[in-house]
Design a protein around this motif. Structure first.
Motif, PDB file in Angstrom:
ATOM      1  N   PHE A 176      38.865  43.914  45.148  1.00 48.35           N
ATOM      2  CA  PHE A 176      39.645  43.043  46.018  1.00 48.35           C
ATOM      3  C   PHE A 176      38.812  42.691  47.246  1.00 48.35           C
ATOM      4  O   PHE A 176      38.040  43.513  47.745  1.00 48.35           O
ATOM      5  CB  PHE A 176      40.944  43.728  46.458  1.00 48.35           C
ATOM      6  CG  PHE A 176      41.906  44.005  45.330  1.00 48.35           C
ATOM      7  CD1 PHE A 176      42.871  43.069  44.986  1.00 48.35           C
ATOM      8  CD2 PHE A 176      41.846  45.177  44.615  1.00 48.35           C
ATOM      9  CE1 PHE A 176      43.756  43.316  43.958  1.00 48.35           C
ATOM     10  CE2 PHE A 176      42.719  45.434  43.584  1.00 48.35           C
ATOM     11  CZ  PHE A 176      43.676  44.496  43.259  1.00 48.35           C
ATOM     12  N   GLY A 179      42.808  40.304  50.027  1.00 52.32           N
ATOM     13  CA  GLY A 179      43.667  40.837  48.981  1.00 52.32           C
ATOM     14  C   GLY A 179      43.598  40.065  47.685  1.00 52.32           C
ATOM     15  O   GLY A 179      44.479  40.218  46.825  1.00 52.32           O
ATOM     16  N   SER A 206      42.082  39.127  44.004  1.00 54.66           N
ATOM     17  CA  SER A 206      41.427  39.806  42.879  1.00 54.66           C
ATOM     18  C   SER A 206      40.663  38.778  42.048  1.00 54.66           C
ATOM     19  O   SER A 206      41.068  37.620  41.939  1.00 54.66           O
ATOM     20  CB  SER A 206      42.456  40.516  42.003  1.00 54.66           C
ATOM     21  OG  SER A 206      43.325  39.586  41.390  1.00 54.66           O
ATOM     22  N   HIS A 258      46.857  44.331  40.507  1.00 53.26           N
ATOM     23  CA  HIS A 258      47.781  44.253  41.647  1.00 53.26           C
ATOM     24  C   HIS A 258      48.980  45.181  41.472  1.00 53.26           C
ATOM     25  O   HIS A 258      49.440  45.779  42.460  1.00 53.26           O
ATOM     26  CB  HIS A 258      48.268  42.803  41.829  1.00 53.26           C
ATOM     27  CG  HIS A 258      47.250  41.897  42.409  1.00 53.26           C
ATOM     28  ND1 HIS A 258      46.980  41.826  43.763  1.00 53.26           N
ATOM     29  CD2 HIS A 258      46.406  40.998  41.821  1.00 53.26           C
ATOM     30  CE1 HIS A 258      46.042  40.924  43.994  1.00 53.26           C
ATOM     31  NE2 HIS A 258      45.669  40.405  42.824  1.00 53.26           N
TER      32      HIS A 258
END
Length: 347
Positions: free
Chosen positions: A176, A180, A182, A307
């Motif tokens: 990450f 935040g 990915s 996540h």
């Protein structure tokens, strides 16, 4: 006349004594002193072989086998003294899995200075597996000193690239960034999809102060907004649209006009209950629409697991986190397609 000749011969034979009765002939060299005689040649004694398996013809192999058997016997005796053997079946099943990668037969032949046959190679592996099991028992029981001693013996027979071989089947963790986001890669057939997933940020209601803000009550630092986050709209909360997934900078319904392809892409989000919870940006290359949609779905499934790790079991059972290995079957020579055949006509 013959009688006259025989009489002198008989007289001479009577005067001659028997050979056994006469004095034997002694050579002059034997009459010398014993000290003056030349020393007798002594046969050199044979040296004792260093290995008891010297005369087997395969001393290098049997020496290694003997050393492994001795190590197994000592380790078994030590574990028995520590009351770790015999081990019950349920305790043996709870041991950690084996992490050993043995050398190949050709590579291990260099340790024995000769080519190993299949039967001898299997014999070595049986001994190594037994010794490796004792090492796992020692490590699990907390006797690291005994386990390290056994592991040092096993390292001689293990591959040098053991860590790389064990890491082949492991999935690399998703990284990450500071926002935040990915990044995952999905593949299907000849298609490859690069997927960026960003959690949707819900607007937070901030109370309006009745007085001027102070340093102690509120922070005056500027808030960094995500440049890739969608702009707030006037849609009611909970509204789901396909514009949250952009493929090659185009909305999902424009890039994939087929409903089956769109359904394949959003299926991982539906299974995880995260439909509309992420903004997805995809760059896909290669293949056709079916392969590209499968690659995008594979990348989205991996991103959802990164996540929300709680849904990994659900997605794994649905077989969406694993790449679909099926490929297009090649066309056969002399035939129109992979499975299609020309009709045979009798002439």
């Amino acid at each position: 006349m013959l009688r006259a000749l025989r009489q002198p011969m008989r007289a001479a034979l009577k005067r001659r004594g028997y050979a056994t009765a006469s004095t034997p002939f002694v050579p002059p060299a034997s009459l010398q002193s014993v000290d003056q005689l030349p020393p007798r040649r002594r046969i050199p004694e044979k040296t004792k072989p260093e290995s008891p398996t010297f005369y087997t013809g395969r001393s290098d192999f049997y020496d290694q086998v003997t050393q492994l058997e001795v190590a197994i016997a000592h380790t078994r005796r030590a574990l028995t003294t520590l009351e770790l053997l015999p081990l019950p079946a349920f305790a043996r099943a709870s041991l950690p899995p084996a992490q050993s990668v043995w050398r190949s037969r050709d590579d291990m032949s260099g340790l024995f200075a000769r080519t190993l046959t299949t039967s001898r190679y299997r014999r070595i592996l049986v001994l190594l597996q037994e010794l490796e099991e004792y090492a796992r028992i020692a490590h699990t029981a907390g006797h690291d000193e005994l386990g390290e001693g056994v592991s040092s013996v096993l390292e001689v027979f293990e591959r040098k690239d053991k860590a790389a071989v064990l890491a082949r089947g492991k999935r690399k963790p998703v990284q990450f960034d500071r926002f935040g986001r990915s990044y995952t890669v999905g593949r299907r057939k000849e298609s490859t999809a690069q997927v960026w997933m960003i959690p949707v940020q819900q607007p937070k209601a901030t109370p309006k102060p009745s007085v001027a803000p102070t340093m102690g009550a509120y922070s005056l630092e500027p808030v960094l907004e995500d440049p890739l986050a969608p702009a707030p709209s006037s849609r009611p909360a909970g509204t789901i649209t396909t514009t949250t997934i952009l493929v090659n900078n185009r909305p999902l319904n424009e890039y994939f006009p087929s409903p089956a392809d769109r359904e394949r892409i959003v299926r991982p989000l539906k299974l995880a209950g995260a439909l509309g919870a992420f903004n997805v940006f995809v760059i896909v290359r290669g293949g056709g629409t079916t392969g590209q949609s499968g690659a995008v779905a594979h990348g989205i499934a991996k991103g959802v697991v990164a996540h929300v790790p709680e849904v990994e079991v659900i997605l794994r059972k649905a077989k969406v986190t694993r790449r679909d290995p099926r490929m297009v079957e090649r066309k056969k020579t002399g035939q129109p397609k992979a499975r299609k055949r020309y009709t045979w006509v009798k002439r």
